[in-house]
Design an enzyme around this catalytic site. Structure first.
Site, PDB file in Angstrom:
ATOM      1  N   ARG A 103      31.110  39.917  58.766  1.00 28.31           N
ATOM      2  CA  ARG A 103      30.314  41.112  58.450  1.00 28.31           C
ATOM      3  C   ARG A 103      31.254  42.109  57.797  1.00 28.31           C
ATOM      4  O   ARG A 103      32.236  42.540  58.414  1.00 28.31           O
ATOM      5  CB  ARG A 103      29.684  41.694  59.716  1.00 28.31           C
ATOM      6  CG  ARG A 103      29.160  43.105  59.496  1.00 28.31           C
ATOM      7  CD  ARG A 103      28.288  43.589  60.616  1.00 28.31           C
ATOM      8  NE  ARG A 103      26.985  42.931  60.590  1.00 28.31           N
ATOM      9  CZ  ARG A 103      25.921  43.385  61.262  1.00 28.31           C
ATOM     10  NH1 ARG A 103      26.013  44.468  62.015  1.00 28.31           N
ATOM     11  NH2 ARG A 103      24.775  42.738  61.192  1.00 28.31           N
ATOM     12  N   HIS A 130      21.707  40.417  53.767  1.00 28.57           N
ATOM     13  CA  HIS A 130      21.741  40.087  55.202  1.00 28.57           C
ATOM     14  C   HIS A 130      20.903  38.813  55.389  1.00 28.57           C
ATOM     15  O   HIS A 130      19.816  38.846  55.948  1.00 28.57           O
ATOM     16  CB  HIS A 130      21.155  41.267  55.993  1.00 28.57           C
ATOM     17  CG  HIS A 130      21.482  41.260  57.449  1.00 28.57           C
ATOM     18  ND1 HIS A 130      22.248  40.271  58.056  1.00 28.57           N
ATOM     19  CD2 HIS A 130      21.134  42.114  58.451  1.00 28.57           C
ATOM     20  CE1 HIS A 130      22.350  40.534  59.347  1.00 28.57           C
ATOM     21  NE2 HIS A 130      21.694  41.639  59.616  1.00 28.57           N
ATOM     22  N   GLN A 133      19.478  37.563  58.847  1.00 32.23           N
ATOM     23  CA  GLN A 133      18.353  38.375  59.310  1.00 32.23           C
ATOM     24  C   GLN A 133      17.059  37.935  58.625  1.00 32.23           C
ATOM     25  O   GLN A 133      16.007  37.837  59.267  1.00 32.23           O
ATOM     26  CB  GLN A 133      18.623  39.855  58.994  1.00 32.23           C
ATOM     27  CG  GLN A 133      17.535  40.780  59.500  1.00 32.23           C
ATOM     28  CD  GLN A 133      17.507  40.880  61.009  1.00 32.23           C
ATOM     29  OE1 GLN A 133      18.508  41.177  61.620  1.00 32.23           O
ATOM     30  NE2 GLN A 133      16.350  40.632  61.621  1.00 32.23           N
ATOM     31  N   ASP A 221      13.682  49.507  57.369  1.00 36.17           N
ATOM     32  CA  ASP A 221      15.055  49.525  57.896  1.00 36.17           C
ATOM     33  C   ASP A 221      15.521  50.977  57.833  1.00 36.17           C
ATOM     34  O   ASP A 221      14.869  51.829  57.200  1.00 36.17           O
ATOM     35  CB  ASP A 221      15.926  48.614  57.009  1.00 36.17           C
ATOM     36  CG  ASP A 221      17.345  48.405  57.537  1.00 36.17           C
ATOM     37  OD1 ASP A 221      17.628  48.794  58.687  1.00 36.17           O
ATOM     38  OD2 ASP A 221      18.166  47.850  56.779  1.00 36.17           O
ATOM     39  N   CYS A 261      14.663  45.069  61.371  1.00 33.63           N
ATOM     40  CA  CYS A 261      15.816  44.247  61.782  1.00 33.63           C
ATOM     41  C   CYS A 261      16.551  44.858  62.967  1.00 33.63           C
ATOM     42  O   CYS A 261      17.293  44.151  63.648  1.00 33.63           O
ATOM     43  CB  CYS A 261      16.746  44.031  60.605  1.00 33.63           C
ATOM     44  SG  CYS A 261      17.484  45.530  59.927  1.00 33.63           S
ATOM     45  N   ARG A 289      17.166  35.780  65.864  1.00 36.58           N
ATOM     46  CA  ARG A 289      18.510  35.707  65.272  1.00 36.58           C
ATOM     47  C   ARG A 289      19.295  34.585  65.955  1.00 36.58           C
ATOM     48  O   ARG A 289      19.979  33.814  65.289  1.00 36.58           O
ATOM     49  CB  ARG A 289      19.254  37.038  65.462  1.00 36.58           C
ATOM     50  CG  ARG A 289      18.715  38.214  64.680  1.00 36.58           C
ATOM     51  CD  ARG A 289      18.941  38.071  63.200  1.00 36.58           C
ATOM     52  NE  ARG A 289      20.334  37.920  62.835  1.00 36.58           N
ATOM     53  CZ  ARG A 289      21.234  38.921  62.751  1.00 36.58           C
ATOM     54  NH1 ARG A 289      20.846  40.167  62.978  1.00 36.58           N
ATOM     55  NH2 ARG A 289      22.485  38.679  62.403  1.00 36.58           N
TER      56      ARG A 289
HETATM   57  N1  NVA Z   1      20.704  48.065  56.367  1.00 38.87           N
HETATM   58  C1  NVA Z   1      21.344  48.132  57.653  1.00 38.87           C
HETATM   59  C2  NVA Z   1      21.062  46.873  58.425  1.00 38.87           C
HETATM   60  C3  NVA Z   1      21.673  46.843  59.809  1.00 38.87           C
HETATM   61  C4  NVA Z   1      21.426  45.563  60.526  1.00 38.87           C
HETATM   62  C5  NVA Z   1      22.837  48.347  57.470  1.00 38.87           C
HETATM   63  O1  NVA Z   1      23.415  47.714  56.569  1.00 38.87           O
HETATM   64  O2  NVA Z   1      23.422  49.146  58.191  1.00 38.87           O
HETATM   65  N1   CP Z   2      20.007  43.409  62.799  1.00 43.36           N
HETATM   66  C1   CP Z   2      21.350  43.381  62.976  1.00 43.36           C
HETATM   67  O1   CP Z   2      22.098  42.747  62.205  1.00 43.36           O
HETATM   68  O2   CP Z   2      21.777  44.044  64.075  1.00 43.36           O
HETATM   69  P1   CP Z   2      23.281  44.378  64.470  1.00 43.36           P
HETATM   70  O3   CP Z   2      23.800  45.373  63.453  1.00 43.36           O
HETATM   71  O4   CP Z   2      23.190  44.920  65.846  1.00 43.36           O
HETATM   72  O5   CP Z   2      24.082  43.114  64.404  1.00 43.36           O
END
Ligand code: NVA
Ligand code: CP
Length: 302
Positions: A103, A130, A133, A221, A261, A289
């Site tokens: 990540r 993502h 997800q 989101d 998500c 997930r």
């Molecule tokens: N769009 C959000 C998704 C988190 C799971 C982010 O990138 O922070």
């Molecule tokens: N939806 C998601 O990826 O959650 P986290 O940021 O908690 O991993």
């Protein structure tokens, strides 16, 4: 079959559907308490340069349930945070572990990691995509609706990594997707152009009600993603009106489902009433997930 899982656009519909089939089998086995040690003795290295609850826990628990092991590695406590090049990290990790989940911020960094690693690399979120997800989201829809490919999907809010991934999914699976963002917050231009050139059924609007009318799946989101925290105040202003609330749900299909998500900012992009209400499937989505990522890992790392 691909070595890595970096973006949905790298995968064929048939191969993604095979992952859904395996997800269904693994989920049933887990629910029945049957062991399924498909990755016995294998190790996943999990590299995190951003925060996580679901991704970290579901990958780690997933590896345990598959008979393997997962290592949590954050950038602040590894040499990555002190500037060790990603290509060296990939080459070294390839000699210790059997797969990497990462990540981070840049999609290009994940692509470089994959190129320099001899083991599978899984994208656990970048600023661009993502994909894990999206797999959980579509699997969740398939559990709640018989024909997930024939439904109308609607994205409300920021044209972020999730929106980009939904556009890729619309292209791969052929469903209709309506994207409603404020002006200036559209999804990535390259992703939109590729989908348009390939004839994807994706439309764009600045009117959330036009996008939601009659839709089967509503999805949103946060307005400020990880890394955009200092834009929060300006985004709250720009996104006013782009909220999934009872009024918006009322114009969608009567049996619509609502995805998010998570984590959610309640009463910003979605109301508490909708998340807690009868259309919401967000906690099934979060659970899935675990199940889809087990199928992705088993597919790539077996
Ligand atoms: N769009 C959000 C998704 C988190 C799971 C982010 O990138 O922070
Ligand atoms: N939806 C998601 O990826 O959650 P986290 O940021 O908690 O991993």
């Amino acid at each position: 079959m691909n070595k890595d899982f970096l973006a949905l656009s790298d995968w064929s519909r048939d191969d993604l559907e095979k992952i859904f089939e395996l997800t269904r089998e693994l989920k049933a086995m887990q629910k029945a308490g049957e062991a399924h040690p498909l990755l016995k003795g294998k190790t996943l290295g999990m590299l995190f340069e951003k925060s996580s609850t679901r991704t970290r826990v579901s990958f780690e628990v997933g590896m345990f349930q598959l008979g393997g092991h997962a290592l949590f590695l954050s950038s602040s406590t590894t040499q990555m945070g002190r500037g060790e090049p990603i290509k060296d990290t990939g080459r070294v990790m390839s000699r210790y572990v059997d797969g990497i989940m990462i990540r981070t911020f840049s999609q290009e960094a994940v692509e470089e990691l994959a190129r320099c690693s001899t083991i599978p690399v899984i994208n656990g979120l970048t600023d661009m995509y993502h994909p894990c997800q999206l797999m959980a989201d579509l699997f969740t829809v398939s559990e709640h609706k018989a024909h997930y490919r024939d439904l109308t999907y609607c994205w409300i809010g920021d044209g972020n990594n999730m929106a980009n991934s939904w556009i890729n999914a619309a292209l791969t699976f052929g469903f209709e997707l309506r994207v409603a963002t404020p002006p200036g917050y559209e999804p990535d231009a390259t992703v939109m152009a590729r989908a348009a050139a390939a004839g994807a059924k994706v439309t764009y609007t600045n009117d959330p009600f036009a996008a939601a009318r009659g839709a089967d799946v509503l999805n949103t989101d946060v307005w400020a993603s990880m890394g955009q925290e200092d834009e929060q105040a300006q985004r709250v202003e720009a996104f006013s009106g782009f909220q999934i609330n009872d009024e918006l749900v009322a114009v969608a299909a009567p049996d619509c489902i609502v995805l998010h998500c998570l984590p959610a900012h309640r009463d910003e992009e979605i109301t508490d009433a909708v998340i807690e209400g009868p259309h919401s499937v967000v906690f099934d989505e979060a659970e899935n997930r675990l199940h889809v990522q087990k199928a992705i890992m088993a597919t790539l790392m077996k």
